[in-house]
Design an enzyme around this catalytic site. Structure first.
Site, PDB file in Angstrom:
ATOM      1  N   CYS A  71       0.865  -1.180   0.000  1.00 40.08           N
ATOM      2  CA  CYS A  71       0.000   0.000   0.000  1.00 40.08           C
ATOM      3  C   CYS A  71       0.898   1.226   0.000  1.00 40.08           C
ATOM      4  CB  CYS A  71      -0.915  -0.003   1.223  1.00 40.08           C
ATOM      5  SG  CYS A  71      -1.906   1.504   1.375  1.00 40.08           S
ATOM      6  N   HIS A 166      -2.557  -4.408 -10.583  1.00 39.77           N
ATOM      7  CA  HIS A 166      -3.320  -3.255 -11.058  1.00 39.77           C
ATOM      8  C   HIS A 166      -3.648  -3.404 -12.529  1.00 39.77           C
ATOM      9  CE1 HIS A 166      -2.669  -0.639  -7.505  1.00 39.77           C
ATOM     10  NE2 HIS A 166      -1.546  -1.331  -7.401  1.00 39.77           N
ATOM     11  N   GLU A 215     -10.308  -0.200  -5.148  1.00 39.39           N
ATOM     12  CA  GLU A 215      -9.287  -1.046  -4.527  1.00 39.39           C
ATOM     13  C   GLU A 215      -9.851  -2.404  -4.149  1.00 39.39           C
ATOM     14  OE1 GLU A 215      -6.128   0.214  -2.033  1.00 39.39           O
ATOM     15  OE2 GLU A 215      -6.874   2.286  -1.996  1.00 39.39           O
ATOM     16  N   CYS A 224      -4.754   5.959  -3.815  1.00 42.91           N
ATOM     17  CA  CYS A 224      -4.040   4.677  -3.815  1.00 42.91           C
ATOM     18  C   CYS A 224      -2.652   4.927  -4.370  1.00 42.91           C
ATOM     19  CB  CYS A 224      -4.789   3.649  -4.662  1.00 42.91           C
ATOM     20  SG  CYS A 224      -3.920   2.061  -4.815  1.00 42.91           S
ATOM     21  N   GLY A 227      -1.571   2.465  -6.937  1.00 45.68           N
ATOM     22  CA  GLY A 227      -2.405   2.721  -8.105  1.00 45.68           C
ATOM     23  C   GLY A 227      -1.924   3.925  -8.885  1.00 45.68           C
TER      24      GLY A 227
END
Length: 281
Positions: A71, A166, A215, A224, A227
């Site tokens: 994360c 992703h 997410e 994110c 992301g």
């Protein structure tokens, strides 16, 4: 259990110092504390633990109790926590995650960490690395503007692993899209064996991209970090942007750089402490 509520651009987590606290069932605790009506309210639980391989270990659980590999917003807050709460006096630290060891440079202002630059490592671009199921023989190929049918509509996706999976989809109107309908359909799609984090992106110019994110395990979040890195990498791969990109998220901006020569992605952004507390588990 003592905890600290923190966020990176509104992507909020409950942080527990596991040098002092013990969390017996982190999956269930994550679901409990994340509930915004009956718990603390967060996108998940992050435990800061001792590590034999790095300075610290980050164990991250999503709001639905599933374990996450990495994360980006969370790890910036880990950097802020360990410095601000006296677990280290170093401004360059390493953090072990399921997505590999990450290296953080802490920007300290008046004795507190204001922002963090994270060496996110190299992006995984092969279908098998993400993973995304492709036609036989294409497992080693990158997934660049590859068609995928979701809810009866064909999208063009670009796949990137930043230690977690992703897929980036470019749309003309990301603000008006029904992300609460489209997001889960991507997350649970049969071509993503480990589920997927989906970024819906729109290129504004050669240095700026805006995005919304669904997410895996948490739904739409304000930001994110991994992301944003995936969006930057995808935009550079598709020659939409330069190698340094400002990614605009609902919670604010992140600065992402992909050093193509070293094949390293750097993410820079803020980390914020909201409050400390104690909750009965």
């Amino acid at each position: 259990m003592k905890f600290t509520k923190m966020h990176g651009l509104g992507n909020d987590y409950v942080y527990v110092n596991c040098f002092k606290e013990t969390v017996e069932n982190p999956s269930e605790v994550a679901k409990y504390v994340s509930d915004r009506h009956t718990g603390i309210g967060s996108d998940g639980l992050i435990m800061i633990c001792p590590s034999s391989q790095a300075d610290f270990e980050m164990q991250m659980y999503n709001a639905d109790g599933s374990r996450g590999e990495m994360c980006g917003n969370g790890i910036r807050c880990v950097g802020k926590y360990v410095y601000d709460y006296g677990l280290t006096d170093q401004t360059s630290i390493s953090v072990e995650t399921l997505g590999g060891i990450k290296y953080l440079d802490l920007n300290v202002v008046e004795g507190k960490v204001a922002s963090v630059k994270v060496n996110m490592g190299h992006p995984g671009l092969k279908a098998c690395e993400i993973p995304i199921i492709m036609d036989e023989g294409r497992e080693q190929d990158p997934v660049i503007l590859s068609p995928i049918e979701v809810r009866g509509q064909t999208y063009q996706m670009t796949g990137v692993s930043m230690g977690n999976p992703h897929t980036v989809v470019y749309l003309e109107n990301i603000q008006g899209m029904a992300i609460e309908e489209i997001g889960p359909a991507f997350e649970q799609h049969e071509r993503f064996p480990n589920r997927i984090n989906t970024e819906f992106a729109r290129v504004l110019d050669r240095r700026t991209v805006e995005m919304r994110v669904w997410e895996r395990g948490s739904g739409e979040t304000m930001a994110c970090g991994t992301g944003a890195c995936a969006v930057a990498v995808a935009s550079i791969l598709n020659n939409y942007t330069e190698n340094q990109v400002t990614v605009r998220l609902l919670g604010g901006d992140l600065e992402i750089e992909w050093d193509r020569e070293a094949d390293i992605v750097y993410m820079t952004g803020p980390a914020t402490t909201v409050f400390d507390g104690e909750i009965e588990i």
